[in-house]
Scaffold this active site. Structure first.
Site, PDB file in Angstrom:
ATOM      1  N   CYS A 270       3.625   1.817   2.528  1.00  0.00           N
ATOM      2  CA  CYS A 270       4.919   1.196   2.247  1.00  0.00           C
ATOM      3  C   CYS A 270       5.809   2.165   1.470  1.00  0.00           C
ATOM      4  CB  CYS A 270       4.728  -0.082   1.438  1.00  0.00           C
ATOM      5  SG  CYS A 270       3.736  -1.351   2.247  1.00  0.00           S
TER       6      CYS A 270
ATOM      7  N   CYS B   2       0.855  -1.200   0.000  1.00  0.00           N
ATOM      8  CA  CYS B   2       0.000   0.000   0.000  1.00  0.00           C
ATOM      9  C   CYS B   2       0.883   1.240   0.000  1.00  0.00           C
ATOM     10  CB  CYS B   2      -0.948   0.018   1.194  1.00  0.00           C
ATOM     11  SG  CYS B   2      -0.129   0.334   2.772  1.00  0.00           S
TER      12      CYS B   2
ATOM     13  N   ASP C 188       8.443  27.650 -32.219  1.00  0.00           N
ATOM     14  CA  ASP C 188       9.654  27.895 -32.993  1.00  0.00           C
ATOM     15  C   ASP C 188       9.330  27.590 -34.456  1.00  0.00           C
ATOM     16  OD1 ASP C 188      12.425  28.288 -33.581  1.00  0.00           O
ATOM     17  OD2 ASP C 188      12.662  26.108 -33.609  1.00  0.00           O
TER      18      ASP C 188
END
Length: 750
Positions: free
Chosen positions: A19, A16, A431
């Protein structure tokens, strides 16, 4: 300043988001280390000093209660728990009989009578209350392997993280509490037995994790596909003979054979043969591309229908596929800002739920005048229904899916912050060269009149052919890295020119190249450069050469003149090409109420011409812009409240890309631009900008739905459990489905 390295480790044992916090906390204690754990892909992304051994990192992870292995470049980080299927099988075999015997009351007496007779026949001592509770003892015996063997990894993780509780803490407490209470109730014949609850909780948890594992595997399948594309062996040419070697032995400059139906081993340039290639799994470009000698090809692209010979130009981690994979892995190891709130809540979630469960028991038993059995059952339900997993999975799984599937469509998300940034974009700055245009100079027109042989004389008549003229140009231009030189060299290769020997080669920046080229029995001095520079070393240009020069200059092309022994004999006009969908992309941006600017370092005339062709207003065009001027323009737009997306490809765009609220680099651009940008688009189409924005918005919307569900589920589920309105077994099913919903919802991202 110490050198740093970025590495990815596969981590096992996480269950989970708590952890995640435990591992990050442990790793960040190491001096100079920054760690980011991805619960969805079960990996940890480490930035560490170069002199720090990976063993130190893995030992630290192990000390936190988990195990880790270093992932190599070609490894798949989209890992899954290999024991998930095996655990589910044993859980079903043990839990289903336990639940069935417990729930079907009519089975109890026949089972009791049969077991009493069996024990009596073998002179085995009967357990307490065997006359009417023997079935309960049987269920306890069946469930014991499930509790203590199959679920052992859960209990072990709970013990290891006792100071930093995780989801395993809740599961372990809930199942052990139900089981131990059932032993007590059966032994004393006081209170209800909840053995089926302990079995059911573990069955649903293990089933949920198995389904979650499968779904997470699907979420990472796109990246797995990319990783599987690389060839393992390649057929190189050695003295004209094909030799099969491992791909790791290939070096730049090697020439290798690609047969029809095979994948191209690495990035390179075609030197022989014609075919079509499928780049769809790398750039997202679905239409096969025709390739001829002189054209560049991407490693791992599929060669469709012709045998070609390719000269390797990039290998290993420098290839296009390796760059894409590295960017995707990095993105999946990085957290989006929206995840911060979820992580903060998850870190305190389990302790709060544990306290809530204790409070629920105390409230019902001491204040609610409920039985000990009822109070324990309600507390277990609170422990079981809580689900921090959904909070932990909400963002990383969605990002895992989006980044993987985006990569297969030629859209590489490098920084998760793009998800929020994409929502507010109201200005796009483009650009020109390499963005609105292809960025690669191509010979648009070549003029090779044969009339100059009158000036050169009869001795040149036998060698003054188109092929020899192109071969002499190739001999010089192949030794220059100037864009125009590369364009002319590519053009010559495509026209079957040969590589001729050159002596006395010279290159003058801004002028051109020259050398003595061996052509048959002649060795003329060959010059190729701008018309003005070549004119100084030649007799006056004849009318055909002059007309070809004027035509090229009229179209704003870069014109080069080729001369032999002071006589101009050929003209090459090279230029960039506007992308076919540039105008449609500008129109679509405007339809989305996005203001479009053209910001280029090119001259005003060229910028105005391109702007007019693609539909950018003249007052939104800034030409001859230096890098600092591009940066200043982005900053100026932001100062008046604009949220700017910058799209570029060159080194001169890097500062502007970094300054913009969101940045996109063209995959054909420089490494500097790609490393700076938030998103890289590998497809040649400019419409990928629109697709990138759409993908970002869909991903963020999915994350919000996931988080909304995770919060709502716990806000509603915990009070229901605390009020005693749900049994522990139903709570386990709800908890498993909560995590599964988050993962499957993320899989809907297209």
């Amino acid at each position: 300043m110490k050198d740093i390295q970025v590495q990815t480790y596969a981590v096992s044992g996480m269950t989970c988001s708590s952890c995640v916090n435990s591992i990050e906390r442990a790793l960040n204690e190491i001096d100079g280390v920054t760690a980011s754990v991805n619960f969805a892909s079960e990996t940890v992304h480490i930035v560490r000093p170069a002199d720090l051994s990976p063993d130190v990192v893995m030992k630290k992870i192990k000390s936190a209660g988990y195990s880790a292995t270093l992932l190599k470049d070609s490894a798949d980080p989209a890992l899954h728990r290999k024991g998930a299927a095996r655990a589910l099988l044993f859980a079903i075999v043990l839990a289903v009989p336990s639940i069935a015997i417990s729930m079907v009351m009519s089975w109890h007496q026949p089972i009791n009578d049969w077991l009493i007779e069996l024990f009596t026949n073998y002179s085995i001592a009967l357990p307490p209350h065997a006359d009417h509770l023997f079935a309960s003892w049987l269920v306890l015996a069946i469930t014991a392997p499930l509790i203590f063997i199959v679920a052992f990894p859960i209990h072990r993780a709970a013990i290891r993280n006792i100071l930093h509780p995780t989801m395993d803490t809740l599961i372990s407490l809930g199942s052990l509490s139900a089981y131990i209470w059932s032993i007590y109730a059966t032994y004393t014949n006081q209170g209800d037995v909840y053995t089926e609850v302990a079995a059911g909780v573990l069955l649903f948890v293990i089933l949920g994790r198995y389904l979650e594992t499968r779904a997470k595997r699907s979420a990472g399948s796109a990246l797995s596909t990319l990783l599987a594309l690389g060839e393992k062996e390649v057929a190189v040419l050695r003295n004209g003979t094909e030799v099969l070697i491992p791909i790791s032995h290939l070096v730049i400059g090697d020439e290798f054979v690609v047969k029809p139906g095979a994948r191209i081993a690495t990035d390179g340039v075609v030197i022989s043969g014609q075919s079509t290639v499928d780049n769809s799994l790398i750039t997202g470009e679905s239409k096969p591309i025709e390739i001829t000698p002189g054209m560049n090809v991407i490693g791992s692209a599929l060669n469709n229908n012709g045998r070609i010979i390719v000269r390797a130009t990039r290998i290993g981690s420098d290839t296009e596929l390796a760059r894409i994979t590295a960017m995707v892995v990095t993105a999946q190891g990085t957290k989006a800002p929206i995840q911060a709130l979820a992580d903060k809540i998850a870190s305190i979630f389990v302790p709060v739920v544990t306290v809530l469960a204790i409070g629920t028991f105390a409230g019902w038993y001491y204040l609610g005048d409920k039985s000990l059995t009822y109070s324990i059952s309600t507390a277990i339900t609170v422990l079981v229904i809580a689900c921090p997993c959904a909070l932990g999975l909400a963002t990383p799984v969605a990002l895992l899916v989006a980044s993987g599937r985006g990569a297969l469509r030629g859209i590489v998300i490098r920084h998760p912050r793009v998800l929020e940034a994409s929502q507010s974009i109201d200005t796009v700055v483009l650009d020109k060269t390499g963005t609105l245009t292809d960025g690669a100079m191509k010979v648009q027109q070549a003029s090779i009149p044969l009339s100059p042989q009158k000036v050169l004389g009869a001795t040149f008549a036998s060698i003054l052919t188109e092929k020899n003229v192109l071969s002499s140009a190739l001999a010089l231009e192949s030794q220059s890295d100037h864009p125009v030189s590369q364009a002319i060299a590519t053009y010559c290769i495509s026209r079957s020119a040969e590589q001729l020997p050159v002596t006395e080669f010279t290159q003058t920046p801004g002028v051109g190249v020259a050398g003595r080229v061996r052509i048959g029995d002649k060795s003329p001095v060959v010059i190729i450069g701008s018309p003005d520079s070549v004119a100084h070393s030649c007799v006056p240009f004849d009318s055909e050469i002059q007309q070809a020069i004027r035509d090229g200059q009229t179209h704003s092309h870069a014109v080069s003149v080729l001369a032999w022994d002071g006589v101009a004999i050929a003209v090459f006009a090279a230029g960039d090409v506007i992308k076919g969908d540039a105008s449609a992309t500008i129109t679509e941006l405007r339809n989305r109420n996005i203001d479009v600017w053209l910001l280029t370092g090119d001259n005003a005339e060229a910028a105005a011409k391109v702007g007019a062709l693609v539909g950018i207003n003249s007052d939104r065009i800034i030409a001859s812009a230096k890098p600092e001027e591009k940066l200043a323009k982005i900053s100026a737009l932001q100062m008046v409240g604009k949220h700017v997306l910058m799209v570029g490809d060159g080194v001169n765009d890097a500062a502007a890309l970094a300054q913009a609220n969101l940045s996109i680099a063209m995959g054909t651009g420089t490494d500097t631009a790609i490393a700076t940008a938030d998103i890289t688009i590998m497809r040649p189409q400019l419409m990928s900008i629109i697709d990138s924005l759409a993908l970002s918005k869909r991903t963020l919307r999915t994350i919000k739905v996931n988080l909304g569900w995770a919060f709502t589920y716990n806000v509603i589920g915990l009070p229901i459990a605390a009020m005693g309105l749900m049994s522990p077994m139903y709570a386990a099913a709800a908890m498993a489905m909560s995590s599964l919903f988050v993962v499957t919802n993320s899989l809907r991202i297209k």
